[in-house]
Motif scaffolding. Structure first.
Motif, PDB file in Angstrom:
ATOM      1  N   TRP A  10     -11.931  32.164  17.129  1.00 55.87           N
ATOM      2  CA  TRP A  10     -11.239  32.887  16.073  1.00 55.87           C
ATOM      3  C   TRP A  10     -11.151  32.039  14.809  1.00 55.87           C
ATOM      4  O   TRP A  10     -11.465  32.516  13.722  1.00 55.87           O
ATOM      5  N   ARG A  11     -10.743  30.782  14.952  1.00 61.54           N
ATOM      6  CA  ARG A  11     -10.631  29.881  13.791  1.00 61.54           C
ATOM      7  C   ARG A  11     -12.000  29.687  13.143  1.00 61.54           C
ATOM      8  O   ARG A  11     -12.133  29.749  11.925  1.00 61.54           O
ATOM      9  N   HIS A  12     -13.020  29.455  13.942  1.00 55.67           N
ATOM     10  CA  HIS A  12     -14.382  29.270  13.449  1.00 55.67           C
ATOM     11  C   HIS A  12     -14.822  30.495  12.647  1.00 55.67           C
ATOM     12  O   HIS A  12     -15.322  30.382  11.529  1.00 55.67           O
ATOM     13  N   ASN A  13     -14.609  31.691  13.216  1.00 54.35           N
ATOM     14  CA  ASN A  13     -15.029  32.916  12.544  1.00 54.35           C
ATOM     15  C   ASN A  13     -14.264  33.172  11.255  1.00 54.35           C
ATOM     16  O   ASN A  13     -14.827  33.706  10.295  1.00 54.35           O
ATOM     17  N   GLN A  14     -12.985  32.792  11.219  1.00 53.77           N
ATOM     18  CA  GLN A  14     -12.204  32.959   9.995  1.00 53.77           C
ATOM     19  C   GLN A  14     -12.783  32.114   8.864  1.00 53.77           C
ATOM     20  O   GLN A  14     -12.911  32.579   7.729  1.00 53.77           O
ATOM     21  N   PHE A  75     -20.886  38.635  13.265  1.00 54.14           N
ATOM     22  CA  PHE A  75     -20.564  39.801  14.087  1.00 54.14           C
ATOM     23  C   PHE A  75     -21.759  40.303  14.889  1.00 54.14           C
ATOM     24  O   PHE A  75     -21.614  41.116  15.781  1.00 54.14           O
ATOM     25  N   THR A  76     -22.926  39.857  14.534  1.00 55.90           N
ATOM     26  CA  THR A  76     -24.129  40.236  15.266  1.00 55.90           C
ATOM     27  C   THR A  76     -24.903  38.966  15.596  1.00 55.90           C
ATOM     28  O   THR A  76     -24.705  37.933  14.983  1.00 55.90           O
ATOM     29  N   ASP A  92     -25.037  29.267  11.609  1.00 55.69           N
ATOM     30  CA  ASP A  92     -24.022  30.272  11.294  1.00 55.69           C
ATOM     31  C   ASP A  92     -24.431  31.136  10.108  1.00 55.69           C
ATOM     32  O   ASP A  92     -24.197  32.339  10.106  1.00 55.69           O
ATOM     33  N   ILE A  93     -25.018  30.522   9.081  1.00 54.24           N
ATOM     34  CA  ILE A  93     -25.402  31.252   7.876  1.00 54.24           C
ATOM     35  C   ILE A  93     -26.796  30.794   7.446  1.00 54.24           C
ATOM     36  O   ILE A  93     -27.072  29.594   7.401  1.00 54.24           O
ATOM     37  N   VAL A  94     -27.647  31.759   7.118  1.00 52.23           N
ATOM     38  CA  VAL A  94     -28.971  31.468   6.561  1.00 52.23           C
ATOM     39  C   VAL A  94     -29.081  32.253   5.261  1.00 52.23           C
ATOM     40  O   VAL A  94     -28.869  33.471   5.236  1.00 52.23           O
ATOM     41  N   ALA A  95     -29.374  31.553   4.170  1.00 53.33           N
ATOM     42  CA  ALA A  95     -29.624  32.194   2.880  1.00 53.33           C
ATOM     43  C   ALA A  95     -31.017  31.776   2.438  1.00 53.33           C
ATOM     44  O   ALA A  95     -31.384  30.607   2.573  1.00 53.33           O
ATOM     45  N   TRP A  96     -31.803  32.711   1.932  1.00 56.00           N
ATOM     46  CA  TRP A  96     -33.166  32.377   1.541  1.00 56.00           C
ATOM     47  C   TRP A  96     -33.618  33.238   0.374  1.00 56.00           C
ATOM     48  O   TRP A  96     -33.052  34.285   0.109  1.00 56.00           O
TER      49      TRP A  96
END
Length: 180
Positions: A10-14, A75-76, A92-96
């Motif tokens: 939960w903390r990680h996702n927040q 969430f997916t 966790d996050i990919v931006a390109w």
């Protein structure tokens, strides 16, 4: 023990949600800017004088393209963009952006405060092969492991990420108060 794991998740996702929102805002801003090609210049200064620092806009990772895309593992189940590289790793996050073949990988850890440095090195090493594979496919790749302590401690990597996204100075303070 499952309750503890749920609290950690939960903390990680927040924190990931906050980083995604900041990144999405900065990407939308970068996508609305006209793309300008700026030739690198050498700045000379006289002996004994301090060099002039570059402006913040020149330091932003998102400058230079207007087709940024973001994918997250929130969430997916994240599928790393297949046109960049085929991999099982899921940051966790990919931006390109495809125009200049550049990819930004953000991986968040929420460790106990005493373990922040170890967590940073662990995540940095974990994605080193992915970074090397992206570079081998002619993609510029930046891996940014970010740590926010489980009791709210902000590591230097958080400030570094926000600075690279172009959020500095007084713009940084309200976001830090709101976010963490």
């Amino acid at each position: 023990m499952p309750k503890l794991l749920q609290l950690y998740t939960w903390r990680h996702n927040q924190v990931v949600e906050i980083i995604i929102e900041l990144l999405r805002t900065q990407c939308e801003s970068a996508n609305q800017q006209p793309v300008t090609v700026k030739e690198p210049t050498i700045q000379f200064h006289k002996e004994g004088e301090r060099p002039v620092r570059r402006k913040n806009s020149e330091l932003k990772l998102l400058n230079g393209a207007n087709d940024w895309k973001i994918s997250t593992d929130l969430f997916t189940s994240l599928q790393f963009p297949a046109h960049i590289i085929q991999t099982e790793k899921r940051p966790d996050i990919v931006a390109w952006y495809d125009t200049k073949k550049s990819v930004l990988l953000i991986e968040l850890m929420v460790p106990w405060e005493e373990n922040v440095e170890d967590a940073h090195e662990r995540k940095k090493n974990r994605y080193e092969t992915l970074r090397a594979d992206c570079i081998e496919k002619n993609w510029k790749c930046v891996v940014i492991p970010v740590e926010v302590g489980c009791r709210g401690f902000l590591s230097h990597s958080v400030i570094l990420l926000l600075t690279k996204l172009g959020i500095t100075g007084y713009d940084l303070l309200p976001m830090l108060r709101m976010a963490f």
